[in-house]
Enzyme design. Structure first.
Site, mmCIF file in Angstrom:
data_model
loop_
_atom_site.group_PDB
_atom_site.id
_atom_site.type_symbol
_atom_site.label_atom_id
_atom_site.label_comp_id
_atom_site.label_asym_id
_atom_site.label_seq_id
_atom_site.Cartn_x
_atom_site.Cartn_y
_atom_site.Cartn_z
ATOM 1 N N CYS A 30 0.832 -1.209 -0.062
ATOM 2 C CA CYS A 30 0.017 -0.100 0.057
ATOM 3 C C CYS A 30 0.688 1.265 0.002
ATOM 4 O O CYS A 30 1.457 1.679 1.044
ATOM 5 C CB CYS A 30 -0.916 0.069 1.249
ATOM 6 S SG CYS A 30 -1.924 1.490 1.175
ATOM 7 N N SER A 130 -11.446 -3.634 -3.835
ATOM 8 C CA SER A 130 -10.053 -3.947 -3.938
ATOM 9 C C SER A 130 -10.013 -5.759 -3.579
ATOM 10 O O SER A 130 -10.001 -6.037 -2.411
ATOM 11 C CB SER A 130 -9.055 -3.264 -3.036
ATOM 12 O OG SER A 130 -9.221 -1.680 -3.330
ATOM 13 N N ASP A 303 -2.911 11.775 -6.393
ATOM 14 C CA ASP A 303 -2.704 11.110 -4.830
ATOM 15 C C ASP A 303 -1.401 10.083 -4.990
ATOM 16 O O ASP A 303 -0.865 9.565 -3.833
ATOM 17 C CB ASP A 303 -4.023 9.946 -4.764
ATOM 18 C CG ASP A 303 -3.770 8.682 -5.448
ATOM 19 O OD1 ASP A 303 -3.410 8.797 -6.760
ATOM 20 O OD2 ASP A 303 -4.167 7.851 -4.622
#
Length: 385
Positions: A30, A130, A303
């Protein structure tokens, strides 16, 4: 199209991070985990005051006839709580009467409840889940802090979405664990959704100074950074692995589901072949219209570039439109920073250099070999070239 028509259809692809990088999972790859420390954000979630300004300014920034998307992302955005999204919808109705508004939310699905699903259905939310494939592949990197895999909890969430008739697509990362299993991954996903995204995982080992600043991975190269030859993290997909994975998925899709299932990179590639602009910044000639708004109102160029050097300002101090207009140089860098090798490539109008954050060791994309494999395979099978 006249200037007036262009203004009325002006659109941006903003992403809101209502809880910044907070999440109930600890996925090994992540890129947003721990962002609160890197960006000095010490609030639990976006306040009502900032939420209202974000919604008001977003609607004002988009053209009157544009489709205005409110994309809620994380971390895990469900952690903001149902009342947060109830208030968001109320504010959208207050400031956007008669406007074409859609809400999307990207979730790991492990915290979904009946109440959330009823709310999503009632207000037409489009959900992205996800999931990296069947249990063994999904649980390789997507785990709780305890080390337990998250597959069963994610599956429960997807079943809830199905039960309540909430439309959802799947977002699957292509990583070192699943890159050699395209058939297994696709056959699992096709039982759950008609809409799929496949995103490559490419992260680099951070330098010591970056670790001290709270970063889990190296900063991406870009207009305010340099390309330092950090090795990639072991969970990253290989260039050939990404290409062969996409080709493998394509072959199964063509055999079983062409015209029935939609895969983002296939749709985008076909659009680029037909010279129809896509909504995917990775394979567009320019970026810079896809800003990211943090829980404290700070706006970043993207992002994937949520780092102090790419902070554009704060919506409580400066209107969002003005901040995004200041992002043009970042967006131009996507094409202007390409080397001659890319500009002379026969696939440049399909690839456009890919995402700048993947230009790890110079100006050429780390995934170049994989993109060429896929584009060649796609054109041969779709166009007969």
């Amino acid at each position: 199209m006249t200037n007036d028509q262009e203004d009325r259809n002006r659109t941006f692809a903003m992403m809101a991070k209502p809880v910044s990088g907070r999440c109930n999972l600890r996925c090994e790859y992540c890129y947003y985990m721990g962002k609160e420390k890197v960006l000095n954000i010490d609030i639990g979630h976006m306040s009502g005051r900032i939420l209202e300004e974000y919604i008001r300014q977003s609607l004002s920034m988009h053209g009157q006839d544009a489709r205005v998307e409110f994309a809620w992302h994380g971390g895990e955005p469900v952690l903001a709580g149902l009342p947060f999204y109830e208030e968001a919808v109320r504010l959208q109705q207050k400031y956007g009467q008669g406007r074409n508004i859609v809400n999307t939310l990207q979730t790991n699905a492990t915290l979904l409840t009946d109440d959330f699903c009823r709310f999503f259905r009632k207000h037409g939310f489009l959900i992205g889940v996800s999931v990296d494939g069947p249990e063994k592949l999904h649980d390789t990197y997507r785990r709780f802090s305890s080390g337990q895999g998250s597959f069963e909890a994610a599956l429960t969430g997807m079943k809830l979405l199905k039960e309540y008739g909430v439309p959802f697509n799947t977002l699957t990362t292509v990583n070192h664990s699943n890159q050699e299993h395209p058939e297994e991954v696709y056959n699992f996903l096709r039982e759950w959704t008609d809409w799929m995204q496949f995103l490559p995982v490419v992260e680099s080992v951070p330098g010591e100074y970056e670790l001290q600043e709270g970063q889990n991975f190296a900063s991406p190269p870009g207009i305010h950074g340099i390309s330092v030859k950090h090795p990639v993290m072991p969970f990253s997909v290989t260039p050939s692995g990404y290409g062969s994975f996409l080709c493998g998925v394509f072959d199964i899709w063509k055999q079983k589901d062409i015209g029935k299932k939609h895969i983002q990179i296939f749709d985008v590639t076909l659009g680029n072949l037909r010279k129809i602009p896509s909504g995917l910044c990775v394979h567009n000639p320019l970026c810079g219209h896809s800003g990211s708004v943090e829980a404290n109102g700070d706006v970043y160029a993207c992002d994937r570039y949520a780092f102090p050097d790419y902070r554009l300002g704060n919506i409580m101090d400066t209107e969002l439109l003005q901040l995004m207009e200041s992002n043009r140089s970042f967006g131009m860098h996507k094409t202007m920073g390409l080397p001659e090798e890319c500009l002379d490539c026969k696939y440049v109008r399909l690839c456009f250099g890919g995402c700048p954050k993947d230009r790890l060791w110079g100006d050429k994309n780390y995934l170049c070999e994989g993109y060429k494999m896929f584009f060649s395979h796609f054109k041969k099978n779709i166009c007969g070239e």
